[in-house]
Design a protein around this motif. Structure first.
Motif, mmCIF file in Angstrom:
data_model
loop_
_atom_site.group_PDB
_atom_site.id
_atom_site.type_symbol
_atom_site.label_atom_id
_atom_site.label_comp_id
_atom_site.label_asym_id
_atom_site.label_seq_id
_atom_site.Cartn_x
_atom_site.Cartn_y
_atom_site.Cartn_z
ATOM 1 N N ARG A 1 2.277 1.758 -3.498
ATOM 2 C CA ARG A 1 1.245 2.178 -4.460
ATOM 3 C C ARG A 1 0.924 3.669 -4.355
ATOM 4 O O ARG A 1 0.376 4.244 -5.281
ATOM 5 N N LYS A 2 1.260 4.312 -3.254
ATOM 6 C CA LYS A 2 1.002 5.741 -3.074
ATOM 7 C C LYS A 2 2.054 6.607 -3.764
ATOM 8 O O LYS A 2 1.873 7.805 -3.910
ATOM 9 N N LEU B 1 5.888 -4.477 -8.781
ATOM 10 C CA LEU B 1 5.702 -3.951 -7.425
ATOM 11 C C LEU B 1 5.944 -5.033 -6.382
ATOM 12 O O LEU B 1 6.570 -4.781 -5.356
ATOM 13 N N ASP C 1 0.826 -1.212 0.000
ATOM 14 C CA ASP C 1 0.000 0.000 0.000
ATOM 15 C C ASP C 1 0.858 1.258 0.000
ATOM 16 O O ASP C 1 0.550 2.223 -0.692
ATOM 17 N N HIS D 1 2.714 4.318 -10.052
ATOM 18 C CA HIS D 1 1.284 4.161 -10.348
ATOM 19 C C HIS D 1 1.006 3.283 -11.562
ATOM 20 O O HIS D 1 0.000 2.585 -11.590
ATOM 21 N N PRO E 1 1.820 -5.134 -11.501
ATOM 22 C CA PRO E 1 1.778 -5.688 -10.143
ATOM 23 C C PRO E 1 2.969 -6.599 -9.829
ATOM 24 O O PRO E 1 3.476 -6.584 -8.704
#
Length: 84
Positions: free
Chosen positions: A31-32, A44, A28, A37, A41
């Motif tokens: 993702r900020k 990340l 999380d 952005h 996935p």
């Protein structure tokens, strides 16, 4: 630096549990960050597994102007002051 840790410092937990824990704690936050952005996935997830947590206290020096960058810091909580 007063404290650091990473996925490998949480003991003898099974690898799958370490991975799930790292994803739950850090995904999380990652993702900020604007530059991530539009990342896939899978990228990340791989990045999360390489992240390390650092705890800094007021007055701690994180980096100096002109140093060769070897790390990127994401401020999850708190305030950072840049001094020129």
């Amino acid at each position: 630096m007063n404290g650091s840790g990473d996925i490998h410092s949480i003991g003898l937990l099974p690898d799958k549990l370490k991975t799930e824990l790292a994803l739950h704690v850090n995904l999380d936050t990652l993702r900020k960050v604007t530059i991530f952005h539009e990342c896939q996935p899978e990228f990340l997830h791989d990045l999360v597994l390489k992240m390390r947590a650092y705890i800094f206290t007021p007055g701690d020096l994180i980096c100096r102007k002109g140093e060769v960058a070897r790390e990127m810091f994401i401020i999850a909580d708190g305030v950072l002051e840049v001094i020129g």
